[in-house]
Design an enzyme around this catalytic site. Structure first.
Site, PDB file in Angstrom:
ATOM      1  N   SER A  48       0.534 -16.132  76.754  1.00 18.83           N
ATOM      2  CA  SER A  48      -0.491 -17.117  76.409  1.00 18.83           C
ATOM      3  C   SER A  48       0.067 -18.497  76.093  1.00 18.83           C
ATOM      4  O   SER A  48      -0.696 -19.446  75.924  1.00 18.83           O
ATOM      5  CB  SER A  48      -1.319 -16.614  75.215  1.00 18.83           C
ATOM      6  OG  SER A  48      -0.515 -16.475  74.069  1.00 18.83           O
TER       7      SER A  48
ATOM      8  N   LYS B  49      -6.602 -17.044  66.735  1.00 15.68           N
ATOM      9  CA  LYS B  49      -5.863 -18.265  67.079  1.00 15.68           C
ATOM     10  C   LYS B  49      -6.639 -19.510  66.633  1.00 15.68           C
ATOM     11  O   LYS B  49      -6.043 -20.469  66.123  1.00 15.68           O
ATOM     12  CB  LYS B  49      -5.604 -18.314  68.584  1.00 15.68           C
ATOM     13  CG  LYS B  49      -4.647 -17.238  69.080  1.00 15.68           C
ATOM     14  CD  LYS B  49      -4.508 -17.296  70.586  1.00 15.68           C
ATOM     15  CE  LYS B  49      -3.531 -16.218  71.092  1.00 15.68           C
ATOM     16  NZ  LYS B  49      -3.409 -16.237  72.561  1.00 15.68           N
TER      17      LYS B  49
ATOM     18  N   GLY C  65      -6.822  -4.877  61.943  1.00 21.91           N
ATOM     19  CA  GLY C  65      -6.694  -6.270  61.540  1.00 21.91           C
ATOM     20  C   GLY C  65      -5.428  -6.506  60.762  1.00 21.91           C
ATOM     21  O   GLY C  65      -4.708  -5.569  60.406  1.00 21.91           O
ATOM     22  N   PRO C  66      -5.131  -7.748  60.462  1.00 18.16           N
ATOM     23  CA  PRO C  66      -3.903  -8.078  59.717  1.00 18.16           C
ATOM     24  C   PRO C  66      -3.977  -7.568  58.289  1.00 18.16           C
ATOM     25  O   PRO C  66      -5.051  -7.222  57.794  1.00 18.16           O
ATOM     26  CB  PRO C  66      -3.862  -9.617  59.768  1.00 18.16           C
ATOM     27  CG  PRO C  66      -5.271 -10.034  60.010  1.00 18.16           C
ATOM     28  CD  PRO C  66      -5.894  -8.948  60.834  1.00 18.16           C
ATOM     29  N   PRO C  67      -2.838  -7.517  57.587  1.00 15.14           N
ATOM     30  CA  PRO C  67      -2.841  -7.040  56.198  1.00 15.14           C
ATOM     31  C   PRO C  67      -3.646  -7.954  55.285  1.00 15.14           C
ATOM     32  O   PRO C  67      -3.675  -9.169  55.474  1.00 15.14           O
ATOM     33  CB  PRO C  67      -1.355  -7.059  55.814  1.00 15.14           C
ATOM     34  CG  PRO C  67      -0.611  -7.075  57.111  1.00 15.14           C
ATOM     35  CD  PRO C  67      -1.478  -7.804  58.080  1.00 15.14           C
ATOM     36  N   GLY C  68      -4.299  -7.340  54.305  1.00  6.40           N
ATOM     37  CA  GLY C  68      -4.966  -8.113  53.264  1.00  6.40           C
ATOM     38  C   GLY C  68      -6.348  -8.618  53.589  1.00  6.40           C
ATOM     39  O   GLY C  68      -6.881  -9.466  52.876  1.00  6.40           O
ATOM     40  N   VAL C  69      -6.990  -8.099  54.657  1.00  8.22           N
ATOM     41  CA  VAL C  69      -8.321  -8.594  55.020  1.00  8.22           C
ATOM     42  C   VAL C  69      -9.432  -7.664  54.555  1.00  8.22           C
ATOM     43  O   VAL C  69     -10.603  -7.903  54.850  1.00  8.22           O
ATOM     44  CB  VAL C  69      -8.435  -8.835  56.546  1.00  8.22           C
ATOM     45  CG1 VAL C  69      -7.513  -9.951  56.972  1.00  8.22           C
ATOM     46  CG2 VAL C  69      -8.135  -7.559  57.319  1.00  8.22           C
TER      47      VAL C  69
END
Length: 787
Positions: free
Chosen positions: A693, A736, A370-374
């Protein structure tokens, strides 16, 4: 004979007779000295032979440059030494000669003869005063020279004997100068000095420097010899002590270090193979001399093995209800992630109840992506807390050397175990929760591929006998709960990815961020900055203002920074006695954090022609992007800007081809494209963009620009488009959708195949956004265009 005055204090006696000249490649021949020289150059051999046949007189002159093989007069100094050849010995191509320097000579004229160089010379007498100072200088120089000889300066036997017999100052200075370890240029300068007193002073200066170096060398040699003598003495005494103790029946172990290690080995519970191996090495250590260089390596290895956990484990207290409570307390949201972790722990609990031999062994390696900071790393700590196990974390970011994972062979200087074994040593148990952070950032170079070394450690079928190069024996990792983290999966090798169970961490919604800030970050920041809730009070609505106005991220790291910044500002004013407590208002928020950085919405402010809003997925979560299309007179050129990748450029070309094929349905002229140029731009040109996309968003913006119909400002879209107008499935819909919700979007067009992914989108997002699954581009245009 004519007497000429050459320079003040220098009398030159001129001879009209010419003498053969020999060029000395390196060094200087001084008067009053004898030397055995070997001459190999043709001109030098010819000159020696010519002189020996006549009166044996010859001139020795040093070369200015030793690299010149066939020097001429211009290549030689103008002051040399008149010498006498006392004896010669002919060789094959060379001649050995015993020569003696007699007087200094200045070259008056160079003469080229057949086969060798000759010269007319002027003798240079010495200028010497008769004084007590000269006597003192001579005695001091002779004394220092004898001291240098005693310290090891190499000197010819005859030279030393002449010095011992006593000589006048001129001869003394020449003979000592001849033995000095200085350059040819420095010796030549001494040769050209006619004042004997000045010559003595100059020679003594060089001798003093040489004497200092000899003293340093002597001290080093003496210390080394003393150290070696002491080592030999200690070794002999130690052997005698052992013999005496053996005769007295008191053969006790005198090696305290090996005795302590042996005792520690007896107390340590090791597997049988490890016990035998360590016992063998301890026995080898006992027999090894204390100064043996291998002793240090062996001692470090034994200590490492004895400090490792081999059978020590933490009890497997797996309580699902307690684990769920801990996860909910320490992390808000992430329901899907928590469910998978609880399933993982439930399997462990059931296996423990059956009392299987592999206590707590699970066949799955989790990978949090996952993205940073989650919260990927922090939830790993929570798992260890829930299981009451030790937690170990190592960062793999930037590692390029396989030895970082497997360790170095212990024969290398500075060898140590790999990071996995060091982590196990730190944990002190064989069943910790072991987190391998930043797995996607492992590199590879000429030193090996660390990800390949991880294959064995992360494979449940192999890690029961993990081989570390330093330990050089199997180590059981089967009871370790391995958890890996990554931002993306693309850079993880397929063979390694195949061993991992992927659990995706999506970005947080605004509501989730609010609860995280209120329940966790606010209290943490108060404590970190020495404040209390009574000192700082902030209404909940202002937390949402910080989230929406000062941060724009998938995780909560920037949110935590902004809250900490607010606390620091308040703490400073309290420390300066400006205020006693803070009641945060919008005005205070603006004062502490500055003006709002982000507006409530990032979507377009009005319906516009030639514009479309797309959705993108990045390593940091979802993002929205705007597609701009401009039509201008031209000749059918297509321009693409915004740092687009190859795939995105192909999507733009496919969009133009689709529009050209549907010219009738779109009510365009048949050859409309021949008279125009199309420019497609995606803002934020410094940020690279790629992927298929954005296909339907590019097509929508292009149709809007060509038909003059505006697109809806509240509508975003994502999906790949084909030449026939079909809308294909995409990935990352959840991220998204969260990005669209964060930006104020209220309608999202998605591929029909992605309809099944809607159930994974948070309820607060689906409550505010209406999703439209479509199959064809015609449906996209109908939904996106203003009626």
């Amino acid at each position: 004979m004519a007497i000429l005055i050459k320079r003040p204090g220098s009398i030159i006696v001129h001879h009209s007779k010419q003498y053969p000249v020999v060029a000395i490649r390196e060094g200087v021949i001084f008067p009053n000295t004898e030397s055995i020289l070997t001459f190999g150059r043709k001109r030098s051999v010819a000159a020696v032979n010519a002189a020996f046949k006549n009166d044996r007189k010859i001139i020795f002159v040093s070369q200015k440059n030793s690299r010149i093989n066939d020097p001429l007069g211009i290549d030689l100094y103008l002051v040399g030494t008149l010498g006498e050849i006392q004896q010669t010995l002919q060789g094959n191509d060379d001649v050995n000669a015993l020569v003696r320097g007699t007087k200094r000579a200045a070259i008056s004229k160079w003469i080229e003869t057949e086969g060798y160089l000759a010269a007319e010379i002027s003798e240079i007498p010495d200028v010497m005063e008769d004084s007590e100072e000269m006597v003192a200088l001579s005695r001091l120089l002779a004394s220092e020279f004898r001291k240098a000889v005693n310290l090891g300066k190499p000197v010819e036997y005859f030279t030393m004997m002449r010095l011992m017999a006593g000589q006048d100052p001129a001869e003394l200075s020449d003979q000592i100068a001849s033995s000095l370890d200085i350059s040819t240029k420095e010796k030549q300068a001494i040769l050209e000095m006619t004042d004997v007193k000045a010559r003595l002073i100059e020679v003594r200066k060089f001798l003093a420097h040489e004497l200092k170096i000899l003293e340093i060398e002597h001290n080093i040699t003496t210390k080394t010899r003393e150290k070696m003598d002491k080592s030999m003495r200690d070794a002999v005494l130690r052997e005698r002590m052992k013999t005496i103790q053996k005769e007295l029946g008191e053969d006790e172990e005198t090696d305290t270090e090996s005795t302590e290690m042996l005792k520690k080995l007896q107390d340590k519970k090791l597997p049988e193979f490890a016990f035998k191996r360590v016992k063998k090495e301890v026995d080898k250590l006992k027999k090894m001399h204390i100064h043996n260089p291998e002793r240090g390596y062996l001692t470090s290895w034994i200590e490492t093995v004895l400090d490792m956990p081999w059978i020590e484990r933490t009890p497997n207290d797996v309580e699902i209800k307690n684990a769920k409570k801990i996860l909910d307390t320490e992390h808000f949201g992430l329901d899907e992630v928590k469910d998978r972790i609880l399933e993982y722990l439930a399997v462990m609990q059931l296996r423990n109840k059956k009392e299987q031999p592999q206590t707590g062994v699970t066949p799955t390696i989790l990978c949090f992506v996952g993205p940073p900071g989650v919260g990927k790393t922090s939830i790993g700590r929570s798992i260890a807390h829930a299981l009451n196990r030790k937690f170990v974390k190592i960062s793999l970011g930037g590692i390029r050397d396989e030895a970082e994972i497997r360790g170095h062979r212990r024969t290398y200087v500075g060898a140590m175990p790999g990071r996995i074994i060091r982590g196990m040593k730190t944990a002190g148990t064989i069943n910790p929760v072991f987190m391998l952070d930043e797995l996607d950032k492992v590199g590879a170079d000429f030193r090996g591929d660390p990800s390949a070394a991880l294959l064995e450690a992360l494979d449940p079928e192999q890690n029961k006998e993990f081989e570390d190069h330093y330990l050089d024996m199997p180590y059981d990792l089967s009871e370790v709960i391995f958890i890996t983290t990554a931002n993306v999966l693309d850079t993880i090798p397929p063979a390694l990815r195949d061993r991992l169970e992927i659990i995706r961490f999506p970005g947080y919604t605004v509501n989730e961020k609010y609860h995280i800030a209120e329940d966790h970050l606010w209290q943490k920041s108060l404590g970190d900055n020495g404040l209390t809730a009574e000192k700082v009070n902030m209404p909940p609505v202002l937390i949402k203002d910080i989230i929406s106005g000062y941060t724009r991220e998938a995780g909560v790291r920037n949110l935590e920074r902004e809250i900490s910044k607010l606390m620091r500002k308040a703490a400073r004013e309290m420390a300066e006695d400006v205020i006693d407590k803070v009641a945060v208002t919008k005005k205070i928020l603006h004062k502490y954090l500055g003006p709002i950085r982000f507006t409530d919405t990032l979507s377009e402010e009005r319906d516009d022609i030639g514009m479309a809003t797309g959705l993108a997925w990045t390593q940091a979560g979802g993002e929205i992007l705007f597609i701009e299309v401009s039509i201008m007179p031209g000749s059918g050129n297509l321009t693409l800007t915004g740092q687009l990748g190859d795939v995105m450029k192909e999507s733009a070309r496919a969009a133009l081809s689709y529009v050209r094929s549907r010219w009738q349905d779109l009510k365009l002229e048949k050859d409309f494209y021949k008279r125009i140029d199309v420019h497609i731009h995606v803002p934020e040109g410094a940020v690279p963009k790629d992927g298929p996309s954005a296909g339907i968003a590019i097509t929508t913006a292009l149709v809007s620009a060509l038909t003059g119909k505006a697109t809806r400002k509240d509508t975003a879209m994502t999906g790949e488009v084909t030449l026939r107008g079909r809308v294909l499935e995409i990935g990352g819909l959840k991220e998204k959708a969260i990005a669209g919700h964060r930006a104020g979007i209220r309608r999202i067009i998605i591929p029909y195949q992605n309809k099944r992914n809607l159930e994974k989108i948070p309820a607060e997002v689906t409550h505010d956004i209406k999703f439209f699954p479509v199959r064809y581009m015609d449906d996209v245009l109908r939904l996106a265009m203003v009626s």
